[in-house]
Write a protein that holds these residues in place. Structure first.
Motif, PDB file in Angstrom:
ATOM      1  N   SER A 227      55.643  15.796  28.515  1.00  0.00           N
ATOM      2  CA  SER A 227      54.864  17.038  28.481  1.00  0.00           C
ATOM      3  C   SER A 227      54.843  17.658  29.868  1.00  0.00           C
ATOM      4  CB  SER A 227      53.433  16.761  28.019  1.00  0.00           C
ATOM      5  OG  SER A 227      53.421  16.159  26.746  1.00  0.00           O
ATOM      6  N   CYS A 228      55.264  18.891  29.942  1.00  0.00           N
ATOM      7  CA  CYS A 228      55.337  19.565  31.236  1.00  0.00           C
ATOM      8  C   CYS A 228      55.295  21.076  31.008  1.00  0.00           C
ATOM      9  CB  CYS A 228      56.600  19.152  31.997  1.00  0.00           C
ATOM     10  SG  CYS A 228      58.121  19.319  31.046  1.00  0.00           S
ATOM     11  N   SER A 229      55.394  21.829  32.073  1.00  0.00           N
ATOM     12  CA  SER A 229      55.350  23.277  31.940  1.00  0.00           C
ATOM     13  C   SER A 229      56.533  23.762  31.110  1.00  0.00           C
ATOM     14  CB  SER A 229      55.387  23.935  33.319  1.00  0.00           C
ATOM     15  OG  SER A 229      56.669  23.765  33.904  1.00  0.00           O
ATOM     16  N   PRO A 230      56.394  24.900  30.445  1.00  0.00           N
ATOM     17  CA  PRO A 230      57.511  25.420  29.652  1.00  0.00           C
ATOM     18  C   PRO A 230      58.788  25.601  30.467  1.00  0.00           C
ATOM     19  CG  PRO A 230      55.495  26.601  29.111  1.00  0.00           C
ATOM     20  CD  PRO A 230      55.174  25.720  30.281  1.00  0.00           C
ATOM     21  N   GLN A 231      58.646  26.059  31.697  1.00  0.00           N
ATOM     22  CA  GLN A 231      59.821  26.279  32.531  1.00  0.00           C
ATOM     23  C   GLN A 231      60.516  24.964  32.875  1.00  0.00           C
ATOM     24  OE1 GLN A 231      56.677  27.300  33.275  1.00  0.00           O
ATOM     25  NE2 GLN A 231      56.837  29.490  32.742  1.00  0.00           N
ATOM     26  N   GLN A 232      59.702  23.933  33.205  1.00  0.00           N
ATOM     27  CA  GLN A 232      60.282  22.651  33.559  1.00  0.00           C
ATOM     28  C   GLN A 232      60.926  21.990  32.345  1.00  0.00           C
ATOM     29  OE1 GLN A 232      60.241  21.292  36.962  1.00  0.00           O
ATOM     30  NE2 GLN A 232      61.937  20.378  35.827  1.00  0.00           N
ATOM     31  N   ALA A 233      60.291  22.136  31.183  1.00  0.00           N
ATOM     32  CA  ALA A 233      60.861  21.556  29.965  1.00  0.00           C
ATOM     33  C   ALA A 233      62.225  22.168  29.666  1.00  0.00           C
ATOM     34  CB  ALA A 233      59.906  21.776  28.797  1.00  0.00           C
ATOM     35  N   LYS A 234      62.333  23.465  29.797  1.00  0.00           N
ATOM     36  CA  LYS A 234      63.614  24.130  29.558  1.00  0.00           C
ATOM     37  C   LYS A 234      64.659  23.678  30.576  1.00  0.00           C
ATOM     38  CE  LYS A 234      62.536  26.696  26.004  1.00  0.00           C
ATOM     39  NZ  LYS A 234      63.182  26.475  24.673  1.00  0.00           N
ATOM     40  N   ALA A 235      64.216  23.463  31.808  1.00  0.00           N
ATOM     41  CA  ALA A 235      65.152  22.991  32.837  1.00  0.00           C
ATOM     42  C   ALA A 235      65.664  21.598  32.503  1.00  0.00           C
ATOM     43  CB  ALA A 235      64.459  23.001  34.206  1.00  0.00           C
ATOM     44  N   TYR A 236      64.768  20.703  32.082  1.00  0.00           N
ATOM     45  CA  TYR A 236      65.190  19.353  31.691  1.00  0.00           C
ATOM     46  C   TYR A 236      66.137  19.412  30.492  1.00  0.00           C
ATOM     47  CZ  TYR A 236      61.522  17.325  34.673  1.00  0.00           C
ATOM     48  OH  TYR A 236      60.740  16.956  35.737  1.00  0.00           O
ATOM     49  N   GLN A 237      65.844  20.300  29.574  1.00  0.00           N
ATOM     50  CA  GLN A 237      66.666  20.430  28.371  1.00  0.00           C
ATOM     51  C   GLN A 237      68.074  20.901  28.717  1.00  0.00           C
ATOM     52  OE1 GLN A 237      65.524  23.506  25.530  1.00  0.00           O
ATOM     53  NE2 GLN A 237      65.769  22.054  23.840  1.00  0.00           N
ATOM     54  N   ALA A 238      68.185  21.743  29.732  1.00  0.00           N
ATOM     55  CA  ALA A 238      69.476  22.326  30.096  1.00  0.00           C
ATOM     56  C   ALA A 238      70.318  21.413  30.989  1.00  0.00           C
ATOM     57  CB  ALA A 238      69.255  23.665  30.794  1.00  0.00           C
ATOM     58  N   MET A 239      69.752  20.349  31.523  1.00  0.00           N
ATOM     59  CA  MET A 239      70.480  19.452  32.421  1.00  0.00           C
ATOM     60  C   MET A 239      71.596  18.726  31.689  1.00  0.00           C
ATOM     61  SD  MET A 239      67.542  17.511  34.654  1.00  0.00           S
ATOM     62  CE  MET A 239      66.627  18.325  35.955  1.00  0.00           C
ATOM     63  N   SER A 240      72.587  18.305  32.428  1.00  0.00           N
ATOM     64  CA  SER A 240      73.578  17.380  31.889  1.00  0.00           C
ATOM     65  C   SER A 240      72.899  16.052  31.607  1.00  0.00           C
ATOM     66  CB  SER A 240      74.711  17.169  32.894  1.00  0.00           C
ATOM     67  OG  SER A 240      74.225  16.493  34.042  1.00  0.00           O
TER      68      SER A 240
END
Length: 390
Positions: A227-240
């Protein structure tokens, strides 16, 4: 025409549990859900899992569904470990300390769903209408008439809306809710770890939100909820995968060794919802249709199951006995379950606030608080009983 004492709109775990609990007390039930009945279990672990406490396990056992789950995939956890990132705050629970074999079970929602459907299919007074959406609902003083999308009518005396957080039934009848955006998104995934999960449910509080590692049946597999901020979650999702593995290892302080993500990484927004009205004449809200809370303590499914169990206890006799006071039973259900939901929503909001951020003073308070809980036996016992669902 389909006719039953109770209709349930929403064939998820809570709605099915309510249907099964009522049917076992001789109440006829129709379940309506637009989705499929249940797909065969995949070889891969499902991404939606629940931490099932002792109270929910007892309910599933009473309903006859627990043996079906045991033959599929369930993972008992015997330890809980909660800590604050980069501080001395830490609390640890073990089943050995409380004379129980386990603290709870991590179970895929698909496994729970299949077990409940299997048991419901054996009940002669239950009709399962999967792949059927409803088109219209009308209620009168004595019944509720539901029209399905194929034109078929369903007549019942009570309608349970267990159709999820965005309940269409709740919206259709303008049943008011209070809601609050947690400003968190939850990223879920299945990961393989270098070290054994040791049947331990672990959680670390990071400045941006909690990260949970939940043990799965394979000792090197975990389900994670980050659970994290929406921006951080999207960043984690986009990582390799490689970069995500590194970020996860660092965030969790390598507690389980090297980490390899094994699945997709979907992200879900987190919102607190609380229905201010749970009963409208012959329509009743239940589960996520009535309340949603932050997943940091894993209480969501268990709260919904308590709704289902208590509802069946209160309304079965009035439904069978026309002289009994059904409105009074419905008022009791609403009053009791609203109070319990309020209590847990407030607790989760308090925990989220206390553990949010990296302010040094707050970190000191968190450290002192968790250390006190860990060291003071009666206080720790109280926390453990909450975790066990007592």
């Amino acid at each position: 025409m389909f006719q039953a004492k109770v209709a349930v709109i929403g064939g998820g775990c809570v709605g099915l549990s309510a249907a099964l609990a009522l049917s076992l007390q001789g109440i006829s039930v129709v379940v309506i859900d637009a989705g499929d009945k249940c797909a065969p279990l995949s070889d891969d672990y499902g991404l939606r899992v629940s931490a099932i406490n002792h109270a929910s396990e007892a309910l599933f056992t009473e309903l006859g569904a627990w043996p079906h789950m045991q033959t599929q995939r369930i993972s008992p956890y015997t330890q809980m470990d909660v800590r604050d990132k980069d501080s001395f705050a830490h609390i640890h629970f073990s089943s050995d300390d409380y004379d129980v074999s386990h603290l709870g079970h991590i179970i895929e929602n698909d496994v729970i769903h299949r077990a409940l459907v299997t048991e419901l299919e054996q009940q002669s007074n239950v009709t399962l209408l999967f792949n059927h959406a409803y088109k219209d609902i009308h209620q009168s003083e004595s019944n509720v008439l539901i029209t399905l999308d194929n034109g078929s009518p369903v007549m019942c005396e009570l309608l349970i809306a267990a159709d999820g957080a965005n309940s269409g039934v709740r919206q259709r009848f303008n049943m008011p809710i209070t809601f609050k955006d947690y400003d968190h998104h939850a990223l879920v995934a299945t990961v393989k770890t270098q070290h054994s999960n040791e049947q331990c449910a672990r959680q670390v509080f990071l400045p941006d939100g909690p990260l949970a590692f939940l043990p799965l049946p394979d000792e090197h597999m975990h389900s994670i909820v980050w659970s994290c901020s929406p921006q951080q979650a999207k960043a984690y999702q986009a990582m390799s995968d490689e970069d995500f593995n590194k970020a996860l290892f660092t965030a969790f302080d390598g507690q389980c060794g090297l980490v390899e993500v094994q699945s997709a990484r979907p992200v879900f927004p987190l919102t607190m919802r609380y229905a201010r009205q749970w009963v409208l004449d012959r329509i009743v809200l239940m589960g996520d249709a009535a309340h949603t809370i932050h997943p940091l303590a894993g209480l969501g499914m268990n709260l919904g199951l308590k709704d289902a169990a208590r509802f069946a206890q209160l309304v079965a006799e009035p439904l069978k006995n026309t002289d009994a006071d059904l409105p009074r039973a419905l008022r009791s259900y609403e009053r009791e379950r609203k109070l319990d939901a309020q209590k847990h929503i407030a607790t989760m909001q308090g925990l989220k606030s206390v553990f949010a951020g990296a302010n040094p003073i707050k970190k000191l308070v968190r450290g002192l608080g968790l250390s006190a809980v860990n060291d003071i036996k009666p206080l720790k016992q109280l926390f453990a009983e909450q975790a066990l669902g007592k």
